[in-house]
Design an enzyme around this catalytic site. Sequence first.
Site, mmCIF file in Angstrom:
data_model
loop_
_atom_site.group_PDB
_atom_site.id
_atom_site.type_symbol
_atom_site.label_atom_id
_atom_site.label_comp_id
_atom_site.label_asym_id
_atom_site.label_seq_id
_atom_site.Cartn_x
_atom_site.Cartn_y
_atom_site.Cartn_z
ATOM 1 N N ARG A 234 -10.656 -3.450 -4.346
ATOM 2 C CA ARG A 234 -11.911 -3.688 -3.636
ATOM 3 C C ARG A 234 -12.460 -5.040 -4.072
ATOM 4 N NH1 ARG A 234 -10.336 -0.161 -0.933
ATOM 5 N NH2 ARG A 234 -11.394 1.753 -0.245
ATOM 6 N N GLU A 263 -16.517 -8.761 3.726
ATOM 7 C CA GLU A 263 -15.427 -8.756 4.711
ATOM 8 C C GLU A 263 -15.997 -8.545 6.110
ATOM 9 O OE1 GLU A 263 -12.563 -5.838 3.462
ATOM 10 O OE2 GLU A 263 -12.109 -6.889 1.602
ATOM 11 N N HIS A 282 -7.217 -7.746 3.992
ATOM 12 C CA HIS A 282 -7.319 -6.320 3.646
ATOM 13 C C HIS A 282 -6.245 -5.502 4.367
ATOM 14 C CE1 HIS A 282 -10.422 -3.194 2.068
ATOM 15 N NE2 HIS A 282 -9.194 -2.718 1.982
#
Length: 321
Positions: A234, A263, A282
């Site tokens: 994360r 993000e 991601h």
Amino acid sequence: MKVVMYPYRRDDAIIGLTRDFPELDWGVVSSAEELAREIPNATILVTSNRVCTPAFGEALRAHANALRWMFFSSSGVERGVAAGIPTGVRVTNSTGVKATMVAEHAMTLLLALLRQLPECQALQRAHLYRRQETNGKLKTLEDATVCVIGRGAIGREIVRKLKAFDAQPIAVSRTATDPGDLAAVYPRERITEGLTRADAVIICTAGDESSFRLIGEREIAAMKPTAYIVNVARGEIINEAALVAALAGGRLAGAGLDVNETEPLPADSPLWDMPNVILSPHVAGGGSTGYFMHRNLFKQNLERLRAGQPLLNEINISNRP
């Protein structure tokens, strides 16, 4: 037994559970409003961390009168916890379902940094052939000390792959445990000891409250200026401003980041243009749906639920409404 499924997408592979477990009474929803209508009298909710909103939590607390188990198809559950999970509901996640893909991605980022692929790509675009200059910067995993932060399924798979490259993996865990086949294991309270030894650091620990900015200015300062850092967990685990400053100031050799604090990564982030940074959006868990492992995990836990046994990947949720 009634089961409600609220997937991230209507075409999500997890919907295959409705086909493979026809003995269950399934209802598939795609909004908090539909969830509120379907969840009464449901025993099980299959869902994803990505769909959890305040409205999601309100629907559960107001209408989930018979709910016993929430099966998250994601490894993360923090949004579900923030939305509010009713007292008495057992929660499991899908940690480990995509361990192979995430570990492969972590290794790809690390190897690309060690073998100077960003520089090779820049030279390719500029039509430049500089063998000697590039050759002098190359590094190897052979006998390198790599600190893996997190000893879950992904961490264990990364360690296995590191050993195949003849690296010397060490680890940081929430508690000091038997190192087993690792050179050393440090509790989080001694994280800087592990970071100081490392030629590279791979972050794959859970992104919960205890992990927020686990890697800050102090931890980055403890690392070798020749070390690389890779994050496939994360974004908020790293203090991104401190990371940017260290990379720009030559206090870290480079970073491979699949995740970021914000993000999508803002257009004005310095990380976009740093020559010693590799970014991916991601996607570390991509490349496979992980459905067969999801199905097996759901099957085992369904049997355990019916038998009143402990569930696999069960999470202790505190501070519930």
